[in-house]
Enzyme design. Structure first.
Site, mmCIF file in Angstrom:
data_model
loop_
_atom_site.group_PDB
_atom_site.id
_atom_site.type_symbol
_atom_site.label_atom_id
_atom_site.label_comp_id
_atom_site.label_asym_id
_atom_site.label_seq_id
_atom_site.Cartn_x
_atom_site.Cartn_y
_atom_site.Cartn_z
ATOM 1 N N TYR A 94 -14.228 -7.669 -3.054
ATOM 2 C CA TYR A 94 -15.198 -7.440 -1.987
ATOM 3 C C TYR A 94 -16.635 -7.414 -2.528
ATOM 4 C CZ TYR A 94 -11.194 -6.247 0.952
ATOM 5 O OH TYR A 94 -10.025 -6.280 1.661
ATOM 6 N N GLU A 151 0.807 -1.215 0.000
ATOM 7 C CA GLU A 151 0.000 0.000 0.000
ATOM 8 C C GLU A 151 0.845 1.272 0.000
ATOM 9 O OE1 GLU A 151 -3.988 -1.721 2.250
ATOM 10 O OE2 GLU A 151 -2.537 -0.572 3.406
#
Length: 367
Positions: A161, A48
């Site tokens: 997701y 990230e």
């Protein structure tokens, strides 16, 4: 049921993906896992592009995740471990870190702070198995929903997701995450003073007997933010969740604002501890409410100041909360304290899964 295309259940409590020939088990992490867990956390931070300097050390992971006293544990962790069979290869290849959250508009919930799978083992069903295990913990604990954040640039995770049945709350309801981070900024907020003018009131710690009046304000708040009244916790739930006999099972803490010349409550704040691998121990302010006739008189500002004081006393480094993008008045109120809109600055998306989709996902967990 589980999608057998991605994984199959085996009698040895492991999953096997024929395409990649990867066998692994999902289990609760232990204190002994912290060195390996730290390496996975570093892997996520690099993925990230986050700073490694603010990550917790092994001792902090042990303190906040595996303390002997349950009340001192801020998070739980499940890990994916290679199933070497003969014990030659039992390394950890992924983890999910999560904790309880609470909102009176829905009740008990679960928040997944982090999900990470080593790049070598992605696409083998490991991530799905980890999320399913957290969902199972959520259902078993009688929580109503499960939430987590995801960066907007991470399109593969966003798709992952959504395929699980999760809803992008940022997209559908425009709910943004705000926060104040850093000891200096918290201290500045905690030291704010306000001239009470003609209104005399005090802010105190809430008690069980305050719950009826607080719930009435919760109902008004729910109408104000256009949420479903049918999901609001009952009075008995509010009492049990905040003031139950088992202190380790209490879900939230409460501050109330009371007029000096009467027993009337005119505002409240509900909050609880959270945990971030970036910022460490924090405080989540779920609800702050002041009755309309007492707004613009400094009540909300002093209530925020008291919350910051509670955070400092509890050795927290952040205070965060959510706010709808359409609520411009509330956003202006928060920004005067120097609050940052994390959702916009870091392009964060809030996901949630509940109802049948949550139970269906929980059914995919290893038994």
């Amino acid at each position: 049921m589980c999608d057998t295309k991605h994984c199959t259940k085996n009698n040895n409590n492991s999953r096997n993906n024929n395409k990649n020939n990867v066998k692994f088990i999902i289990r609760e992490a232990t204190k002994q896992d912290c060195p390996s867990l730290k390496q996975l956390i570093i892997g996520l931070a690099k993925y990230e592009s986050r700073s490694l300097e603010t990550l917790p050390n092994i001792e902090q992971l042990e303190e906040y995740g595996f303390a002997d006293q349950l009340a001192k544990r801020l998070f739980r962790t499940v890990v994916a471990q290679l199933d070497g069979g003969d014990g030659d290869n039992n390394e950890l290849i992924g983890y999910a870190l999560y904790y309880r959250n609470y909102t009176p508009s829905q009740g008990k919930g679960m928040y997944m702070e982090d999900l990470y799978v080593d790049s070598e083992y992605r696409g083998c069903g490991v991530g799905r198995a980890l999320v399913a295990q957290v969902a199972k913990q959520c259902v078993d604990a009688e929580c109503t929903s499960m939430e987590w954040l995801c960066y907007g640039w991470n399109t593969s995770s966003l798709d992952f997701y959504k395929n699980l049945g999760a809803v992008d709350i940022q997209e559908s309801l425009e709910c943004h995450k705000f926060g104040i981070s850093g000891d200096d900024k918290l201290a500045q907020l905690a030291n704010k003073t306000v001239d009470q003018q003609s209104i005399k009131y005090k802010i105190r710690t809430g008690v069980r007997d305050d719950c009826p009046a607080v719930r009435e304000m919760i109902l008004k708040f729910t109408v104000d933010v256009k949420m479903n009244l049918n999901k609001v916790v009952t009075l008995d739930q509010l009492r049990d969740d905040g003031f139950g006999d088992d202190k380790d099972s209490r879900q939230y803490r409460l501050l109330v604002v009371q007029l000096d010349d009467s027993s009337e409550l005119i505002g409240f704040a509900i909050y609880y501890n959270d945990y971030s691998l970036n910022d460490g121990k924090g405080l989540w302010l779920d609800t702050l409410y002041v009755k309309p006739q007492y707004r613009r008189s400094g009540v909300g500002r002093l209530l925020m100041s008291r919350v910051a004081s509670e955070a400092i006393a509890d050795r927290c480094h952040t205070v965060c909360w959510g706010c709808y993008a359409w609520n411009r008045r509330a956003i202006d109120f928060y920004e005067q304290f120097g609050a940052i809109n994390y959702s916009l600055v870091y392009d964060l998306r809030l996901f949630a899964i509940d109802g049948p989709a949550l139970k269906q996902l929980a059914d995919c967990a290893l038994q």
